[in-house]
Each structure stands twice: as structure tokens, then as C-alpha cells.
Motif scaffolding. Structure first.
Motif, PDB file in Angstrom:
ATOM      1  N   GLY A  70       0.817  -1.205   0.000  1.00 39.23           N
ATOM      2  CA  GLY A  70       0.000   0.000   0.000  1.00 39.23           C
ATOM      3  C   GLY A  70       0.853   1.257   0.000  1.00 39.23           C
ATOM      4  N   ALA A  71       1.909   1.258   0.826  1.00 40.93           N
ATOM      5  CA  ALA A  71       2.815   2.412   0.857  1.00 40.93           C
ATOM      6  C   ALA A  71       3.489   2.608  -0.495  1.00 40.93           C
ATOM      7  N   ALA A  72       3.860   1.504  -1.139  1.00 47.98           N
ATOM      8  CA  ALA A  72       4.485   1.597  -2.453  1.00 47.98           C
ATOM      9  C   ALA A  72       3.505   2.143  -3.489  1.00 47.98           C
ATOM     10  N   SER A  73       2.250   1.681  -3.450  1.00 48.02           N
ATOM     11  CA  SER A  73       1.250   2.167  -4.407  1.00 48.02           C
ATOM     12  C   SER A  73       0.993   3.656  -4.211  1.00 48.02           C
ATOM     13  N   PHE A  74       0.942   4.110  -2.944  1.00 51.30           N
ATOM     14  CA  PHE A  74       0.778   5.538  -2.674  1.00 51.30           C
ATOM     15  C   PHE A  74       1.940   6.322  -3.267  1.00 51.30           C
TER      16      PHE A  74
END
Length: 408
Positions: A70-74
Motif C-alpha cells: 500500500g505504501a508503495a502504491s501511494f
């Protein structure tokens, strides 16, 4: 050498929009929510593992990986210019369509009882989450073009395409995938985006009436949906069968009391409350943290929605404004449905609580959506005319959301 007292000019992208410091609360608040969700999954992981006969650390390890994704997608989405996302709208909707067709073609099983998941290599992706992400970008581009053309009220050019999109969503998501909860989220997203784009309230009410009729027919036509409505009205009458999850959720919420039982106590995750790490995680939080804990959680959600609304009101153009409105409707509606179902105010819908529930697909796409909002926050504008406060409420809304003097 540049004089020390001269400010460096703000960065401007290729479209000429001035880039400035973004709203970092859009990073801080979701991070806090993700950490809270991770803590809750850690606390109930032994109970979940005992049911599935896996390692005690299986679920928390999986959730850590999900949060990192999720952090990477953000991060990735927040770095891609908005103009690029607008150009990618067709590939996105095609990808969402392909994923949905694959999900519909795959056979169902006990673990995946409906045609909602694309499964590969032991992993799964819920196609409707990709649909939400694609719709919010594609519809924002469509409505921005209609605003520019001055045809928001035109039946043939605007309303008919919107009704076609609603019809396709109803057939694919509500009927084929049997996901009425996600259908509701998508409908509210589209309604909010059309309203912010300047669609007259009369038209919104007409469309809402059609949707309400369709919803009633969708509920009445399928037995388990009728059972859910009846269970919602009288959950205590069938706590051993159709009303089991609703009753167990209320038991979990009530047993938490004022301050909760604590992370290491509570029995609901040990096979009593279905979907304890996903759809029912709010009830688990109420059991462990009590009224005080869930009040803090709701306050965090409200603060996040307030920051997104702030970006919406100061968005620099029609595309970004309408897109942020759709994301705000997406996250707030999903939160409302999940919490409402757990405290008995709404029927159970099998929908996740954003940032908190375990589940890779939901976390990845809600964080990606927030990445879009964060990107817009780089370009927010300030300042209105001196006579703003003297304007009628309807005109202030038009000024806030950027479509003043655009209605045909």
C-alpha cells in the motif's frame, strides 16, 4: 550568486500549474490508520491461525506485506503527474474490464464463493477495487470535458452516458458478481462526482429514484439479500443462522464497554465472529479498545475526510476537483457502510473498512487513491472574492467546487 532574501520561485509543471508544498496530513493520517489495523491483526492473529491451522505469525506477516504494498502504491501514484493519469484512463478501464471478465470466468469455491476475485499463484485480486480506481479517473475526465463544453444538463451528451455506465455496473457488479455493497459505493461515487461537476439537483434526484427502484428489485430477487434485510430488522430472532454474524458483531461491540478488554483479551476472533480480520474488524476493535478506542478511530477518519474535502475545495481544475470528490465519496461511503453494519444501523454488506481491514486489494487501491489526492494537494489554490460571504449558499457551493457560471 542568487541573493539570500529572494524567494526561489515555485515549481510549475508542464501545464503551467504552480507546484507547492503538499498536504502531509494525507500521509500521516492514513499511516496511523494502517498501523492501527496492523496492531489489531497482530492481536487476533493467533485466533485466526488456530482456525486455519497455520503459523501464529501468518496473518500479521501477510498484513505487513500488504501495508508495504500500500505504501508503495501511494508513493508511485503520488509521483505520476495528473495529466498522465488522465491519458491512462482508457488503459485503466480496459484493464478493469479484463480483470472482471477473468473473475467471472473463474470457478467459485468455498474460499471464494462469488465471481469477484482474480486468482494467480496463491494470491488474489478483487476486481471491483480496480473498477473503483478506474471509474474515479475515467468519470472525472468525462465530466471535466462536459463542464468545458457547457453541457452538464444535456440529456443526450451527459445523462445518457451516465445511465449506461450505471447500467453496466448494475449488471456486472450487482448481478454477476453479487456485490451489492460495492455497487452502492460506486453509485455514491458517481452521484457525488456528477453533483460536484454541476449536474442539477433535479437530475440527481431523478437518477437516485431509478437507482432506488433497481436496488429494491436487486434485493427482492435474491434470497440471501432478503434474508440480510430481515436479519437487519430483527437480528435477535435468528442468531444461530442468518443473523449469526450480526448478533456476534453486536456482542463484540457491547462487550468492549468503555475502554475495551485490551489487545490480549477477547474471544470473538476465535471462531465466533466471521471475517474478524476483514469485514468485521470494527467490531473486534470495539471489543478490544471499547467506546473510547472506536471514537478515536472515527475521529481519525473524520480528520482524513476533512483534509480530502479541503483539497477538493481548492483543487486547481475541473478534472482534479471531480476526481477528488469521487475519492472522498468512495472512502467515506465504504467507512459508513462497514461501521453501520457492525453496530446494527445498516444491513451486513461484506465490505472492508478502509486502511484497517486485512486484505491486499482494498489496501493497495485505497492508498493509491489517496496518492492521487496527495498529487492534487501540490497544486491547490487559495483566495476568493471579497463578496464571497454575501453570496447565497448555492452560489458559494458553485464557487467552492469550481463550476460557478458554467451551468448552461
Amino acid at each position: 550568486m542568487r541573493p539570500r532574501n529572494v524567494r526561489r520561485p515555485a515549481y510549475a509543471d508542464r501545464s503551467g500549474q504552480r507546484r507547492h508544498r503538499p498536504d502531509y496530513s494525507l500521509v500521516l493520517l492514513p499511516t496511523i490508520l494502517l498501523v492501527i489495523g496492523l496492531i489489531v491483526v497482530y492481536a487476533i492473529s493467533p485466533g485466526l491461525a488456530a482456525q486455519k491451522h497455520v503459523s501464529d505469525n501468518y496473518y500479521v506477516t501477510k498484513q505487513i506485506f500488504t501495508v508495504l504494498l500500500g505504501a508503495a502504491s501511494f508513493g508511485v501514484v503520488a509521483q505520476v503527474p495528473l495529466s498522465a493519469w488522465k491519458r491512462l484512463r482508457v488503459p485503466l478501464i480496459v484493464l478493469a474490464g479484463v480483470a472482471t471478465l477473468i473473475a467471472l470466468a473463474l470457478p467459485v469455491s468455498a474460499e471464494y464463493p462469488a465471481h469477484r476475485w482474480v486468482r494467480f499463484g496463491g494470491q488474489s485480486l478483487q476486481s471491483v477495487e480496480l473498477i473503483k480506481f478506474a471509474i474515479v479517473i475515467c468519470l472525472a475526465a468525462f465530466l471535466a470535458d462536459k463542464i468545458k463544453q457547457g453541457v452538464m444538463s444535456n440529456t443526450k451528451k451527459t445523462l445518457q452516458p451516465l445511465m449506461v455506465i450505471l447500467g453496466v455496473i448494475g449488471i456486472v457488479v450487482a448481478i454477476a458478481q453479487r456485490d451489492l455493497g460495492s455497487t452502492g459505493v460506486l453509485v455514491v461515487m458517481m452521484a457525488a462526482m456528477a453533483y460536484i461537476a454541476g449536474l442539477p439537483m433535479k437530475r440527481v434526484l431523478q437518477i437516485s429514484a431509478i437507482i432506488a427502484i433497481g436496488t429494491i428489485l436487486a434485493i427482492a430477487s435474491i434470497g440471501y439479500r432478503r434474508d440480510r434485510v430481515l436479519t437487519f430488522l430483527h437480528p435477535e430472532q435468528d442468531c444461530q443462522d442468518a443473523g449469526y454474524q450480526a448478533c456476534q458483531a453486536l456482542i463484540a461491540v457491547g462487550s468492549g464497554g468503555l475502554v475495551g478488554k485490551g489487545l490480549s483479551h477477547g474471544a470473538q476472533a476465535y471462531g465466533y465472529l466471521p471475517e474478524a480480520s476483514n469485514d468485521s474488524i470494527f467490531a473486534i476493535m470495539a471489543e478490544k479498545f471499547g467506546f473510547v478506542g472506536v471514537t478515536v478511530l472515527i475521529a481519525l477518519f473524520m480528520a482524513l475526510f476533512g483534509r480530502i474535502k479541503n483539497v477538493l475545495e481548492r483543487a486547481p481544475d475541473d478534472f482534479s476537483r471531480v476526481m477528488v470528490a469521487g475519492i472522498l465519496a468512495w472512502l467515506s461511503t465504504q467507512t459508513l457502510i462497514n461501521i453501520g453494519a457492525m453496530i446494527g444501523l445498516l444491513p451486513l454488506k461484506g465490505i472492508t473498512l478502509p486502511f484497517i481491514s486485512a486484505g491486499g486489494t482494498s489496501v493497495i487501491f485505497v492508498t493509491a487513491a489517496l496518492g492521487l489526492v496527495f498529487q492534487v494537494s501540490h497544486y491547490t489554490t487559495f483566495g476568493v472574492s471579497d463578496d464571497y460571504t454575501a453570496q447565497p449558499k448555492s452560489e458559494r457551493r458553485a464557487i467552492n467546487y469550481g463550476y460557478a457560471n458554467r451551468r448552461p
